[in-house]
Design an enzyme around this catalytic site. Structure first.
Site, mmCIF file in Angstrom:
data_model
loop_
_atom_site.group_PDB
_atom_site.id
_atom_site.type_symbol
_atom_site.label_atom_id
_atom_site.label_comp_id
_atom_site.label_asym_id
_atom_site.label_seq_id
_atom_site.Cartn_x
_atom_site.Cartn_y
_atom_site.Cartn_z
ATOM 1 N N HIS A 73 2.734 5.985 4.051
ATOM 2 C CA HIS A 73 3.485 6.615 3.155
ATOM 3 C C HIS A 73 2.991 7.855 2.702
ATOM 4 O O HIS A 73 3.295 8.286 1.522
ATOM 5 C CB HIS A 73 4.481 5.824 2.191
ATOM 6 N N ASP A 126 7.493 3.522 -8.237
ATOM 7 C CA ASP A 126 9.000 3.620 -8.187
ATOM 8 C C ASP A 126 9.464 2.996 -7.230
ATOM 9 O O ASP A 126 10.587 2.732 -7.208
ATOM 10 C CB ASP A 126 9.323 5.219 -8.647
ATOM 11 N N GLU A 161 10.558 7.153 -18.242
ATOM 12 C CA GLU A 161 10.374 8.188 -17.415
ATOM 13 C C GLU A 161 11.240 9.174 -17.773
ATOM 14 O O GLU A 161 11.837 9.163 -18.807
ATOM 15 C CB GLU A 161 10.638 7.926 -15.757
HETATM 16 P P1 FAD Z 1 -1.185 4.719 3.380
HETATM 17 O O1 FAD Z 1 -0.225 6.031 3.379
HETATM 18 O O2 FAD Z 1 -1.174 4.214 4.430
HETATM 19 O O3 FAD Z 1 -2.442 5.312 2.935
HETATM 20 C C1 FAD Z 1 -2.946 6.119 1.840
HETATM 21 C C2 FAD Z 1 -4.330 6.370 1.659
HETATM 22 O O4 FAD Z 1 -4.990 5.275 1.374
HETATM 23 C C3 FAD Z 1 -5.036 6.855 2.991
HETATM 24 O O5 FAD Z 1 -6.085 7.726 2.829
HETATM 25 C C4 FAD Z 1 -5.534 5.440 3.628
HETATM 26 O O6 FAD Z 1 -6.254 5.583 4.685
HETATM 27 C C5 FAD Z 1 -5.701 4.824 2.371
HETATM 28 N N1 FAD Z 1 -5.714 3.244 2.364
HETATM 29 C C6 FAD Z 1 -4.579 2.409 2.937
HETATM 30 N N2 FAD Z 1 -4.737 1.325 2.869
HETATM 31 C C7 FAD Z 1 -6.010 1.239 2.214
HETATM 32 C C8 FAD Z 1 -6.828 0.142 2.115
HETATM 33 N N3 FAD Z 1 -6.388 -1.316 2.290
HETATM 34 N N4 FAD Z 1 -7.954 0.257 2.004
HETATM 35 C C9 FAD Z 1 -8.542 1.571 1.547
HETATM 36 N N5 FAD Z 1 -7.834 2.633 1.572
HETATM 37 C C10 FAD Z 1 -6.437 2.330 2.276
HETATM 38 N N6 FAD Z 1 3.178 6.804 -5.752
HETATM 39 C C11 FAD Z 1 2.967 6.659 -7.170
HETATM 40 O O7 FAD Z 1 1.913 6.380 -7.762
HETATM 41 N N7 FAD Z 1 4.018 6.152 -7.814
HETATM 42 C C12 FAD Z 1 5.395 6.248 -7.349
HETATM 43 O O8 FAD Z 1 6.084 6.188 -7.762
HETATM 44 C C13 FAD Z 1 5.323 6.422 -5.804
HETATM 45 N N8 FAD Z 1 6.626 6.515 -5.381
HETATM 46 C C14 FAD Z 1 6.577 6.666 -4.063
HETATM 47 C C15 FAD Z 1 7.867 6.847 -3.309
HETATM 48 C C16 FAD Z 1 7.969 7.195 -2.120
HETATM 49 C C17 FAD Z 1 9.204 6.960 -1.331
HETATM 50 C C18 FAD Z 1 6.655 7.362 -1.468
HETATM 51 C C19 FAD Z 1 6.767 7.609 0.084
HETATM 52 C C20 FAD Z 1 5.421 7.329 -1.854
HETATM 53 C C21 FAD Z 1 5.542 7.055 -3.236
HETATM 54 N N9 FAD Z 1 4.167 7.107 -3.778
HETATM 55 C C22 FAD Z 1 4.002 6.907 -5.400
HETATM 56 C C23 FAD Z 1 2.919 7.538 -3.194
HETATM 57 C C24 FAD Z 1 2.209 6.416 -2.848
HETATM 58 O O9 FAD Z 1 1.407 5.590 -3.825
HETATM 59 C C25 FAD Z 1 1.049 6.915 -1.711
HETATM 60 O O10 FAD Z 1 1.754 7.723 -0.756
HETATM 61 C C26 FAD Z 1 0.565 5.903 -1.253
HETATM 62 O O11 FAD Z 1 -0.492 6.256 -0.068
HETATM 63 C C27 FAD Z 1 1.361 5.135 -0.042
HETATM 64 O O12 FAD Z 1 0.868 3.895 0.310
HETATM 65 P P2 FAD Z 1 0.779 3.470 1.777
HETATM 66 O O13 FAD Z 1 0.572 2.007 1.596
HETATM 67 O O14 FAD Z 1 1.845 3.740 2.630
HETATM 68 O O15 FAD Z 1 -0.802 4.309 1.944
#
Ligand code: FAD
Length: 543
Positions: free
Chosen positions: A114, A175, A286
């Site tokens: 994400h 969120d 918020e």
């Molecule tokens: P990924 O996109 O898979 O990874 C993100 C980063 O972290 C990359 O650099 C990856 O290599 C690294 N990573 C992933 N897993 C690990 C691990 N286990 N160890 C070390 N590094 C790792 N953020 C907020 O703070 N507050 C919010 O309210 C919020 N709302 C969101 C709503 C939506 C619909 C979306 C799409 C995103 C939102 N986000 C929010 C952002 C979110 O926190 C980040 O996009 C986060 O990176 C997504 O997590 P993911 O698990 O999909 O990570």
């Protein structure tokens, strides 16, 4: 050419890391790497097949991980690791580390993909599908200081379901809960509870990390503290989070969910700041900006009840810039009367437009899953998998009025591209040792432009239009000396990253040098670029 030994590589100093930085990325502008010349020799990829793993690699059918929620960057990897154990991750990284600079392989952890700008992707590298560790059991500790032990690839929604079975829940959220624990802890994890509990990274007791050398290390604020703090908000640069111990609290059953409107920005922020500073206050605070929208309150009526239906029906939002304060109060059914009194008393201190008080009551789970409901609706219309040129900024309190004046209703004529969140956070709830950078003032605001580029919404180039708008916002911040920091940062030059981390750049470099000296991890963040280091580098002269 001298082949470096592992012992030797462990001594590589900061100056070596600087080599990567000097050779930084200036030429990487393409967002799609299909067709660019191969940087990883086939023998490196074939060597992965010799590893003894519980899980497996897939070398074909890898294109689905060359994609993320942002839907704008597509870096195709050489392989996907589907680990079944922590040892699979450690074995793979150790193997690459031992190849030294003769290999150009990099590794990106992918939580739920994400990210917005390819952060969980690895051009010709290895993407670790962290979710494949998911089958392993979560452990909930129900003692005096409750916590849950989870795997790094676990989704927060699963953590919630599991802990609710014990009447418990994590304290701080995002969120949207279909994000992985490792993914949000690599950033910060911010939502309306953060004013009280701090971001998610302030609510972690312990981590298990696989470093860029392939070592498995347990850490906490008291043990291997530098690694612990480095990884929290560390953009995946120092290690892969394989396990986390997350702090829990008793979970409420119900939530009173409140929305009120303001037309005056100063009154809106004054009330927000009053609430986040008070001892007795709401549980979630918020807010969002509404620019030039019509029929707003009618849309709310499907899920919220106006407290004064007649007055609410006379309220006209058309054309104005309005600010919505969104609040919740947690409660259990046997406390309804007391909570109603408390909410009434808290609301009486606020100066919102009286006719715009809307209240709803939902279960705690329903409230926390609110964005998923919108996701399902958008998916059904084919509007979820569109480009998301999001921009998230942290703005110091003393500059929030300048920012609002310059941006809302000015650079932004409307918010038809998506929600704009705005709410204050207490700096005192953030640990200064972690990697994430925030403005230095006691209170700063998260301002999130959550745009979707829907081609039909306003002409053919709506993505381009939003990107131009984002750039205008960033240029304005620069010109007006707003002193903002990007959240979920994305930069393309070393100077920009250095300015972002300032004054913590040196600490960042030192940690990178200590835990991922060969810059194997998180290539998609584009802070350090392995591929520009010469394979013939004589490391003794650099160290
Ligand atoms: P990924 O996109 O898979 O990874 C993100 C980063 O972290 C990359 O650099 C990856 O290599 C690294 N990573 C992933 N897993 C690990 C691990 N286990 N160890 C070390 N590094 C790792 N953020 C907020 O703070 N507050 C919010 O309210 C919020 N709302 C969101 C709503 C939506 C619909 C979306 C799409 C995103 C939102 N986000 C929010 C952002 C979110 O926190 C980040 O996009 C986060 O990176 C997504 O997590 P993911 O698990 O999909 O990570």
């Amino acid at each position: 050419m001298r082949t470096p030994t592992i012992n030797f590589l462990r001594q590589i100093s900061t100056s070596y890391l600087n080599l990567f930085i000097v050779l930084f990325l200036s030429s990487i502008t393409a967002k799609i790497n299909l067709g660019s010349p191969s940087i990883v020799p086939n023998s490196d990829i074939l060597s992965l097949k010799t590893l003894n793993l519980d899980g497996h690699f897939s070398f074909h059918d890898v294109h689905h991980v060359a994609k993320d929620f942002g839907n704008r960057y597509h870096f195709v990897p050489s392989a996907i690791l589907h680990p079944k154990s922590v040892s699979d991750i450690s074995t793979t990284i150790k193997h690459i580390f031992q190849m030294g600079l003769s290999s150009k392989l990099t590794v990106a952890a992918r939580g739920h993909g994400h990210s917005l700008q390819g952060q969980s992707q690895a051009h010709e590298g290895i993407v670790i599908n962290m979710e494949s560790l998911q089958g392993l059991e979560m452990y909930v500790h129900t003692g005096k200081v409750p916590y849950v032990d989870v795997y790094g690839g676990e989704l927060w929604i699963n953590v919630l379901h599991k802990t609710l079975n014990y009447g418990l829940a994590p304290k701080s959220w995002t969120d949207y809960l279909h994000l992985s624990v490792g993914g949000t802890l690599s950033n910060a994890g911010i939502s309306g509870q953060a004013f009280r509990h701090g971001p998610q990274i302030s609510n972690v007791h312990q981590l298990e990390i696989v470093t860029g050398k392939g070592e498995v290390v347990n850490c906490s604020a008291n043990h291997n503290a530098d690694l612990f703090h480095g990884v929290l908000g560390g953009l995946g640069q120092f290690g892969i989070i394989t396990r986390a111990r997350i702090s829990l609290e008793p979970a409420p059953k119900m939530v009173k969910w409140i929305r009120v409107l303001y037309s005056d920005f100063s009154t809106f922020t004054k009330d927000q700041e009053l609430l986040i500073s008070a001892e007795k206050t709401f549980d979630y605070i918020e807010g969002f900006v509404i620019i030039n929208r019509t029929g707003l309150l009618n849309n709310w009526r499907s899920s919220f009840s106006p407290q004064d239906p007649l007055q609410a029906s006379h309220f006209k939002s058309d054309g104005k810039t309005l600010f919505c304060l969104e609040l919740t109060k947690n409660f259990n059914p046997d406390e309804t009367n007391i909570i109603n009194q408390e909410v009434k008393s808290l609301l009486s201190q606020l100066a919102y437009i009286q006719s715009t008080l809307f209240i709803s009551e939902v279960s705690y789970l329903e409230f926390l899953e609110r964005v998923h409901v919108s996701e399902m609706k958008l998916r059904s219309k084919g509007l979820w998998e569109v480009p998301h040129p999001w921009l998230n900024l942290l703005i110091p309190r003393t500059k929030i009025h300048d920012f609002a004046e310059g941006v809302f209703g000015n650079i932004l004529a409307d918010n038809s591209n998506g929600p704009i969140l705005i709410y204050p956070l207490n700096k005192s709830k953030w640990d200064n040792n972690v990697s994430v950078v925030t403005p230095s003032e006691d209170i700063f605001y998260l301002v999130a432009f959550l745009s979707s580029a829907v081609p039909s919404c306003s002409g053919s180039d709506s993505l381009g239009r939003i990107l131009t708008q984002n750039k205008r916002v960033l240029d304005f911040c620069e010109m007006a000396g707003i002193g903002m920091k990007q959240y979920l940062p994305h930069y393309t030059t070393q100077e920009e990253w250095q300015a972002h981390f300032d004054p913590r750049w040196e600490a960042f470099i030192r940690r990178k040098s200590a835990y991922d000296p060969l810059a194997i991890l998180a290539p998609g963040q584009r802070i350090f670029h392995r591929q520009y280091a010469s394979p013939d580098a004589d490391l003794t002269s650099i160290a």
